[in-house]
Design a protein around this motif. Structure first.
Motif, PDB file in Angstrom:
ATOM      1  N   LEU A 211     -15.224  22.326 -16.033  1.00  0.00           N
ATOM      2  CA  LEU A 211     -15.817  23.651 -15.896  1.00  0.00           C
ATOM      3  C   LEU A 211     -16.136  24.311 -17.242  1.00  0.00           C
ATOM      4  N   ALA A 212     -15.188  24.282 -18.164  1.00  0.00           N
ATOM      5  CA  ALA A 212     -15.397  24.933 -19.462  1.00  0.00           C
ATOM      6  C   ALA A 212     -16.578  24.314 -20.200  1.00  0.00           C
ATOM      7  N   LEU A 213     -16.713  23.001 -20.089  1.00  0.00           N
ATOM      8  CA  LEU A 213     -17.811  22.302 -20.751  1.00  0.00           C
ATOM      9  C   LEU A 213     -19.141  22.642 -20.087  1.00  0.00           C
ATOM     10  N   HIS A 214     -19.127  22.718 -18.762  1.00  0.00           N
ATOM     11  CA  HIS A 214     -20.333  23.104 -18.018  1.00  0.00           C
ATOM     12  C   HIS A 214     -20.838  24.478 -18.458  1.00  0.00           C
ATOM     13  N   GLN A 215     -19.937  25.410 -18.538  1.00  0.00           N
ATOM     14  CA  GLN A 215     -20.329  26.774 -18.907  1.00  0.00           C
ATOM     15  C   GLN A 215     -20.876  26.830 -20.330  1.00  0.00           C
ATOM     16  N   ILE A 217     -22.263  24.322 -22.016  1.00  0.00           N
ATOM     17  CA  ILE A 217     -23.557  23.635 -22.042  1.00  0.00           C
ATOM     18  C   ILE A 217     -24.657  24.535 -21.497  1.00  0.00           C
ATOM     19  N   ALA A 218     -24.398  25.177 -20.362  1.00  0.00           N
ATOM     20  CA  ALA A 218     -25.408  26.045 -19.746  1.00  0.00           C
ATOM     21  C   ALA A 218     -25.837  27.159 -20.710  1.00  0.00           C
ATOM     22  N   GLY A 219     -24.871  27.778 -21.374  1.00  0.00           N
ATOM     23  CA  GLY A 219     -25.189  28.856 -22.312  1.00  0.00           C
ATOM     24  C   GLY A 219     -25.946  28.350 -23.530  1.00  0.00           C
ATOM     25  N   THR A 220     -25.553  27.192 -24.028  1.00  0.00           N
ATOM     26  CA  THR A 220     -26.209  26.623 -25.209  1.00  0.00           C
ATOM     27  C   THR A 220     -27.638  26.203 -24.901  1.00  0.00           C
TER      28      THR A 220
END
Length: 253
Positions: A211-215, A217-220
């Motif tokens: 989850l933390a990585l998904h969030q 990545i989405a923001g970046t």
């Protein structure tokens, strides 16, 4: 395995009557995150005898042998390669940086590598890498389980885009260098864990989404999308590359 690859290169040269100027690894083995069962992605640039370029008969500009479970081999004619170099083709710019070189004839690779910064288009590069990252993130990292390798197929192009936007020029091929852009230690630890899983598992291994990585990545990706829209286009003429084309097709093989 290298002996098998070199033999394959010789066979292609003989069967197609070409000289392979440069052959390298282009996939996960060169990027720095192979799985134990990763195949070998071999890419090359070749030249034919100079007389074939003066014929009214057009020659096919790619060589694409059948792909098997171990070898994925394909190459471009030098004219096609130089045309794509002019357009700042990101995969070609990666090949020229590959840490795994199988064959290198003349100074062709070094000459082009020395011209990369001049011909590189930040706008073109950003759009290429951003498209790769977005497509994989949207299509491959949804659901209750995801393939571990797909995280790296998002992270690498996304970081390449960030590299360009940071004004660093042509992005490096190797993931280890690209990830130096990441300042968040928690994200670095998540990536370390994924790398540990990947190097010890097969290509089909899945995990629950991080989850933390998904969030992150989405923001970046959204930030990269906004910034890349402001990059100017770069145009170069063919004069210098025409000279190189004539030089290397005159190579006696």
């Amino acid at each position: 395995m290298e002996e098998v690859i070199l033999q394959k290169i010789k066979e292609l040269e003989q069967s197609h009557q070409v000289k392979i100027l440069y052959a390298c690894e282009s996939g996960s083995r060169a990027w720095g995150f192979p799985s134990p069962d990763s195949d070998f992605d071999i890419r090359f640039i070749y030249t034919r005898h100079k007389d074939t370029y003066l014929s009214i008969t057009e020659q096919r500009d790619v060589i694409e042998p059948p792909v098997d479970e171990v070898l994925d081999v394909s190459g471009w004619d030098i004219r096609k390669g130089l045309q794509l170099f002019l357009k700042s083709n990101a995969p070609l710019y990666e090949w020229l940086q590959s840490p795994i070189v199988y064959q290198e004839e003349t100074d062709f690779k070094q000459t082009l590598k020395g011209l990369m910064e001049k011909y590189f288009s930040p706008r073109s590069g950003c759009h290429h890498y951003l498209s790769m990252a977005y497509n994989t993130f949207t299509n491959e990292l949804e659901g209750d389980v995801v393939k571990v390798k797909k995280y790296f197929y998002v992270l690498r192009p996304m970081l390449a885009c960030q590299w360009i936007l940071a004004g660093k020029g042509v992005p490096p091929m190797e993931f280890a260098t690209l990830r130096t852009l990441i300042t968040d230690e928690a994200i670095q630890k998540e990536i370390d864990h994924l790398l540990e899983v990947k190097v010890n598992a097969d290509e089909q291994t899945t995990i629950a989404p991080v989850l933390a990585l998904h969030q992150w990545i989405a923001g970046t990706l959204e930030q990269c999308k906004q910034l890349s829209a402001e990059l100017p286009a770069v145009r170069n003429d063919t004069t210098e590359l025409d000279v190189l084309f004539r030089k290397y097709i005159a190579y006696d093989f």
